[in-house]
Write a protein that holds these residues in place. Sequence first.
Motif, PDB file in Angstrom:
ATOM      1  N   LEU A  50      -5.687  -5.369  66.744  1.00 50.66           N
ATOM      2  CA  LEU A  50      -5.109  -4.673  65.606  1.00 50.66           C
ATOM      3  C   LEU A  50      -6.237  -4.471  64.615  1.00 50.66           C
ATOM      4  CD1 LEU A  50      -1.728  -6.505  64.984  1.00 50.66           C
ATOM      5  CD2 LEU A  50      -2.090  -4.217  65.918  1.00 50.66           C
ATOM      6  N   GLU A  72      -3.588  -0.282  66.893  1.00 54.21           N
ATOM      7  CA  GLU A  72      -4.215  -0.890  68.068  1.00 54.21           C
ATOM      8  C   GLU A  72      -5.497  -0.139  68.405  1.00 54.21           C
ATOM      9  OE1 GLU A  72      -1.756  -1.401  71.514  1.00 54.21           O
ATOM     10  OE2 GLU A  72      -0.121  -2.270  70.340  1.00 54.21           O
ATOM     11  N   THR A 119      -7.856  -5.487  73.263  1.00 44.93           N
ATOM     12  CA  THR A 119      -7.052  -4.649  72.394  1.00 44.93           C
ATOM     13  C   THR A 119      -6.805  -5.448  71.129  1.00 44.93           C
ATOM     14  OG1 THR A 119      -5.992  -3.603  74.303  1.00 44.93           O
ATOM     15  CG2 THR A 119      -4.895  -3.357  72.167  1.00 44.93           C
TER      16      THR A 119
END
Length: 142
Positions: free
Chosen positions: A50, A56, A48
């Motif tokens: 940014l 996300e 995951t």
Amino acid sequence: MADVSLAVDVAVPARVAYDQWSRFEEFPEFMPTVLSFEHPDETHLSWTLLDSTGREQRMHAEITEQVPGERISWRSTDGGFAGIVTFRPTGARSCRVTLQHSTLPEGDRGQFGDEPGLEKELTRVNLESFKKHMESTWPPPE
């Protein structure tokens, strides 16, 4: 196709840098854009991140090549992106780490494309964080 290619010189041997990089599950400890990481088996990766807009994103990839001490290549399992990181010795106790990644023509631009300048900056931040982490932890205390 959106391409990013950046390098950083790190004051550790190439094999030491490679060994740390290949411990993917530790990325969230020192790479600010990596929120979580899973390595379900020897060749698959899920993380995951940014993205360049601060959202996300969940990404899944497979390792396509791994040469210990030298390089790791990967490609998303949905065909959206690919990358390679290489470790080249520049001295007995130093190396150059080069990270390249691309959005493939058939892929969703997501993480790697709407803002190429921002994506390059996120890559630079991650490489600089890797450098700082490596140089502050090596050599390990005796």
